[in-house]
Design a protein around this motif. Structure first.
Motif, short mmCIF file in Angstrom:
data_model
loop_
_atom_site.label_atom_id
_atom_site.label_comp_id
_atom_site.label_asym_id
_atom_site.label_seq_id
_atom_site.Cartn_x
_atom_site.Cartn_y
_atom_site.Cartn_z
N PRO A 1 -3.99 7.66 -0.83
CA PRO A 1 -3.96 8.53 0.36
C PRO A 1 -4.40 9.96 0.06
N ALA A 2 -5.21 10.50 0.93
CA ALA A 2 -5.65 11.89 0.77
C ALA A 2 -4.48 12.85 0.87
N SER A 3 -3.39 12.42 1.54
CA SER A 3 -2.24 13.32 1.72
C SER A 3 -1.55 13.64 0.41
N LEU A 4 -1.82 12.85 -0.65
CA LEU A 4 -1.23 13.19 -1.94
C LEU A 4 -1.64 14.58 -2.40
N GLY A 5 -2.78 15.03 -1.90
CA GLY A 5 -3.22 16.38 -2.22
C GLY A 5 -2.32 17.45 -1.64
N ASN A 6 -1.38 17.05 -0.75
CA ASN A 6 -0.44 18.00 -0.17
C ASN A 6 0.93 17.96 -0.84
N ALA A 7 1.11 17.08 -1.79
CA ALA A 7 2.38 17.02 -2.52
C ALA A 7 2.35 18.09 -3.61
N GLN B 1 0.83 -1.19 0.00
CA GLN B 1 0.00 0.00 0.00
C GLN B 1 0.87 1.25 0.00
N ILE B 2 0.30 2.33 -0.49
CA ILE B 2 0.99 3.62 -0.42
C ILE B 2 0.82 4.17 1.00
N PRO B 3 1.90 4.59 1.65
CA PRO B 3 1.78 5.13 3.01
C PRO B 3 0.80 6.30 3.08
N TYR B 4 0.04 6.35 4.15
CA TYR B 4 -1.00 7.38 4.29
C TYR B 4 -0.42 8.78 4.29
N ASP B 5 0.86 8.94 4.69
CA ASP B 5 1.45 10.28 4.82
C ASP B 5 2.41 10.62 3.69
N ILE B 6 2.31 9.94 2.55
CA ILE B 6 3.27 10.13 1.47
C ILE B 6 3.33 11.58 0.99
N GLY B 7 2.23 12.28 1.06
CA GLY B 7 2.22 13.68 0.62
C GLY B 7 3.07 14.59 1.47
N ASN C 1 9.28 17.02 -2.15
CA ASN C 1 9.82 17.55 -3.40
C ASN C 1 9.46 16.71 -4.62
N ILE C 2 8.64 15.68 -4.42
CA ILE C 2 8.34 14.77 -5.52
C ILE C 2 7.60 15.51 -6.64
N GLN C 3 8.08 15.30 -7.87
CA GLN C 3 7.46 15.90 -9.05
C GLN C 3 6.82 14.84 -9.95
N THR C 4 7.42 13.65 -9.96
CA THR C 4 6.89 12.55 -10.77
C THR C 4 6.82 11.30 -9.91
N LEU C 5 5.62 10.70 -9.82
CA LEU C 5 5.41 9.47 -9.06
C LEU C 5 4.72 8.47 -9.99
N ILE C 6 5.43 7.41 -10.34
CA ILE C 6 4.91 6.41 -11.28
C ILE C 6 4.91 5.04 -10.60
N LEU C 7 3.72 4.53 -10.32
CA LEU C 7 3.56 3.21 -9.71
C LEU C 7 2.76 2.26 -10.60
#
Length: 641
Positions: free
Chosen positions: A288-294, A261-267, A272-278
C-alpha cells in the motif's frame, strides 16, 4: 533510554542497574519506625530458612551473596551464569517476595508450582535458563493475581500456555519466546470481557510451535504496544482489529503460514507503528502506498511473500532504518522509490534481492543516505553500469550486487568506500581491468568478482587489502603472472580462487605466506614451472586445486606438512617422479587426484589408496609413478570449482 525488543522498560532498567546480578530477591517490609512483633520475627525466620534452602539447592552457593538486613529491602544476589541445579519449591515460602529474577543462569528442572503462594509477587523473570516442563497453571492463583510481568523466554518449556494467565488483569508483560510451547493462543486472551480491563502491553510469543488463527480479540487489548508472533505455525489472516490497533508500536507475525493482503490504509490505521514484520508468509497483492504515511516506522520487513506491483514512494519515512522487500515479485518501475529514500537520514539497510527487478541502476543510487551500511541487490535483472556516484555512500559496509546483468567497467570510484567489508559483484557481465583503487579498501574482508569478463593483470594493489579473508577472481580473463603481493595477505583464510583464467608464469615462492589459508584453487590456467616447496608451509590447507596447468617436476616433499588436507587435485599437468608414500598417513584426505599412467605403474596401498577408483583418481601426469599396486587406466576426471 532505548529498550531491547522482547524486554519491558522496567526489566531492562533493573537489569542495567544490576548488570552483574542474576538472582535478585526483594522483600517489602514494615517501616523501620514500626515496633518489632512476634509475627514479623517469625516471618523473618521463615524467609531466612527459605533463602538458605535456595542457597543449598543451587550450586556455586558460596558466591550467592550475603543475607542483607535493611529497613526497606532484603536481597540475595549472585553473578550471572553461576547458578546451576533446580529451583527449590521452598521458594514459595517467601511470602514477602515481590521481585524474582533468576535469569541468565543454568537452572534446570521445572518451575515450582509453589510460587503461587507468594502473595506479594509482582515480577517473575526466569528467562535464559534450561527449564523444562509445562508452565504451571497454579502459577496463577488468588494470591498471585497481582502479577505484572512474567518472563520465561529462552528455556525448554513445552505444553500450552495456561488459560488462567489470561485472567490476570494486572499483567502488563507476558514473554515466553523461544521455547517449544504448542496449542493456540489461550482462550482466555480471546475473552473480550476480561480484555476490557487488561493492562497487557507486551505479548511476545515468538519461536514456539503455536498453531491456529490469530484471535481478533488481541486487537481489543486496550494498551497493547508490542505483539511478536514470529516463527510459529499460525495460519489464516491477520485480524483487521490488529491493523487498526492504534497503540501498536511493534507488530511481528513473520515466518508463519499467514495469507491475505495488507489493508490499503495501514499507514493511517497504525499511526504509532515503529516495527512491522510480515516476512516469510503468503501475503499477496500490492504494497500500500499509505505505508509512506507511517512516519514513525523504523523497520519494514515484507520479505519472502508474494507481493506484486511497483514499490511505492517512501519519502516520508524519515525514521526508517531497515527496509527488506526481498524475495517477492515486485517491480522497480522508474526506480523513483530509490530516490524517495534520500530523506531517511537514519537509513542503515536495504534488501531488494531475488525480486526480478529490471532496468538500469540509476545515478540516484548515490543519493541514498550517507548512513546506509547494507545494500543488497542480489539475483535481479539489473542492467547497465555501476554508477560512479556510489562513492557517496561512504558508510557502506556490505555491497551485494551479484547475479545481475551489470556490464561495463568497475568504476574507479569504488575505491572511495573506506568502510567496505564485503564487495560481491560476481556473476555479472563486468569487463575491463579491475581498478587499482580497489587497494584503498583496507577494511575489505571478502571480495567476489568471479564469473565476469574482467581482463588484464590482477592488480598488485590488492596486496594493500590486508584484512582480506576471501578472494575469488575465478572464471574471468585475467592474464599475466600471479602477483606475489597476493601472498602477503596472511589473513586469507576462507579461500583464494584464481581458477579458470589465463594466468601464466611460475607460481611465486611467496605462496608459502598464506599460512592461514583453507582453500587454494589456481586450476585451469597456464601456470608453468615446478610446484614451490614453500607451499608446504600452508599447513591449514584443506583443499588444493592445481589441475589443468603446465606444471612439471615432482610433488614436493614439503607436502608432508599438509596433514589436514581433505582434497587435492594435481591432475592434467606434467608432473613426474613418485606419488609420495606419506599420503598414506593423511587421515583427513577424502579425494586425491594426481595422474593416470600406464597399467604397469604401481602406487601406495595404505590410507586413502585403499579406496582407489572411488576417492583416488590418478590421471593426466604421464611421467608420475609409484611403487605399489596395479591400477587400470582411468577416465579423465575434472571438477570445476
Amino acid at each position: 533510554m532505548a529498550t531491547i525488543p522482547g524486554f519491558p522498560v522496567l526489566v531492562v532498567t533493573i537489569l542495567l542497574a544490576f548488570a552483574c546480578t542474576s538472582c535478585f530477591l526483594s522483600f517489602s517490609t514494615v517501616s523501620s519506625s514500626a515496633p518489632a512483633t512476634l509475627h514479623s520475627t517469625t516471618s523473618d525466620d521463615t524467609d531466612l530458612q527459605a533463602l538458605l534452602c535456595l542457597k543449598l539447592h543451587l550450586s556455586n552457593s558460596d558466591t550467592a551473596g550475603a543475607w542483607l538486613h535493611g529497613a526497606v529491602t532484603r536481597q540475595c544476589s549472585t553473578a550471572a551464569g553461576l547458578l546451576n541445579g533446580h529451583i527449590p519449591p521452598e521458594l514459595g515460602s517467601l511470602n514477602r517476595l515481590f521481585y524474582l529474577n533468576l535469569s541468565y543462569n543454568n537452572l534446570m528442572g521445572m518451575i515450582p508450582s509453589t510460587l503461587s503462594s507468594c502473595s506479594r509477587l509482582r515480577f517473575i523473570d526466569l528467562s535464559t535458563n534450561l527449564l523444562e516442563g509445562e508452565i504451571p497453571s497454579s502459577l496463577v492463583s488468588n494470591k498471585t493475581s497481582q502479577l505484572q510481568e512474567i518472563i520465561l523466554s529462552n528455556n525448554k518449556l513445552h505444553g500450552r500456555i495456561p488459560d488462567r494467565l489470561g485472567t490476570i488483569c494486572s499483567l502488563s508483560a507476558l514473554l515466553v519466546a523461544n521455547n517449544t510451547l504448542t496449542g493456540g493462543i489461550p482462550a482466555s486472551l480471546q475473552n473480550s470481557s476480561s480484555l476490557e480491563i487488561s493492562a497487557l502491553n507486551w505479548l511476545l510469543l515468538s519461536q514456539n510451535n503455536f498453531q491456529g488463527a490469530i484471535p481478533s480479540s488481541l486487537g481489543m487489548i486496550p494498551s497493547l504496544e508490542q505483539l511478536d508472533l514470529t516463527f510459529n505455525n499460525l495460519s489464516g489472516t491477520v485480524p483487521a482489529s490488529l491493523y487498526h490497533k492504534t497503540t501498536l508500536t511493534y507488530l511481528a507475525v513473520g515466518t508463519n503460514r499467514l495469507s491475505g493482503q495488507i489493508p490499503y490504509d495501514i499507514g493511517f490505521t497504525l499511526p504509532n507503528i515503529q516495527t512491522l514484520i510480515l516476512q516469510g508468509n503468503h501475503f499477496h497483492g500490492q504494497i500500500p502506498a499509505s505505508l509512506g504515511n507511517a512516519t514513525n516506522i523504523q523497520v519494514l520487513d515484507l520479505r519472502d511473500n508474494s507481493f506484486q506491483g511497483t514499490i511505492p514512494s517512501l519519502e516520508n519515512l524519515s525514521s526508517l532504518t531497515e527496509l527488506n522487500l526481498g524475495m517477492n515479485q515486485l517491480e522497480a518501475g522508474d526506480w523513483s522509490f530509490l530516490s524517495s529514500l534520500a530523506n531517511c537520514s537514519q537509513f542503515g539497510s536495504i534488501n531488494l534481492d531475488r525480486k526480478i527487478l529490471k532496468g538500469e541502476l540509476p545515478v540516484s543510487t548515490g543519493d541514498l543516505p550517507r548512513s546506509l551500511q547494507v545494500l543488497l541487490l542480489t539475483e535481479n535483472q539489473i542492467s547497465g553500469t555501476i554508477p560512479p556516484e556510489i562513492e557517496h555512500l561512504t558508510n557502506l559496509t556490505l555491497l551485494y550486487m551479484e547475479n545481475n546483468l551489470l556490464a561495463g567497467n568497475l568504476p574507479d570510484s569504488i575505491g572511495n568506500l573506506p568502510n567496505l567489508f564485503v564487495l560481491s559483484l560476481s556473476q555479472n557481465k563486468l569487463s575491463g581491468q579491475v581498478p587499482s583503487s580497489i587497494g584503498n579498501l583496507n577494511k575489505l574482508s571478502e571480495l567476489y568478482l568471479q564469473e565476469n569478463n574482467f581482463s588484464g593483470l590482477i592488480p598488485r594493489a590488492l596486496g594493500y587489502c590486508k584484512n582480506l579473508e576471501t578472494l575469488n577472481l575465478s572464471c574471468n580473463g585475467f592474464t599475466g603472472s600471479i602477483p606475489k603481493e597476493l601472498f602477503t595477505l596472511s589473513l586469507l583464510s576462507e579461500g583464494l580462487d584464481l581458477s579458470h583464467n589465463e594466468l601464466s608464469g611460475d607460481i611465486p615462492l611467496e605462496i608459502g605466506g598464506l599460512i592461514n589459508l583453507d582453500m587454494l584453487n589456481i586450476s585451469n590456467n597456464q601456470l608453468s614451472g615446478t610446484i614451490p616447496s614453500t607451499l608446504g608451509s600452508c599447513v591449514h590447507l584443506g583443499s588444493l586445486h592445481m589441475e589443468g596447468n603446465l606444471l612439471h617436476g615432482k610433488i614436493p616433499e614439503s607436502f608432508i606438512s599438509l596433514r589436514g588436507i581433505s582434497e587435492m587435485d594435481l591432475s592434467r599437468n606434467y608432473l613426474s617422479g613418485e606419488v609420495p608414500e606419506f599420503f598414506e598417513l593423511f587421515s583427513s584426505m577424502m579425494l586425491l587426484i594426481c595422474r593416470s599412467t600406464t597399467s604397469k605403474d604401481r602406487y601406495p596401498t595404505g590410507g586413502i589408496f585403499q579406496n582407489i577408483g572411488e576417492v583416488v583418481f590418478i590421471e593426466g601426469n604421464k611421467l608420475l609413478c609409484a611403487r605399489s599396486i596395479h591400477l587400470p587406466q582411468l577416465p579423465l576426471f575434472s571438477e570445476v570449482r
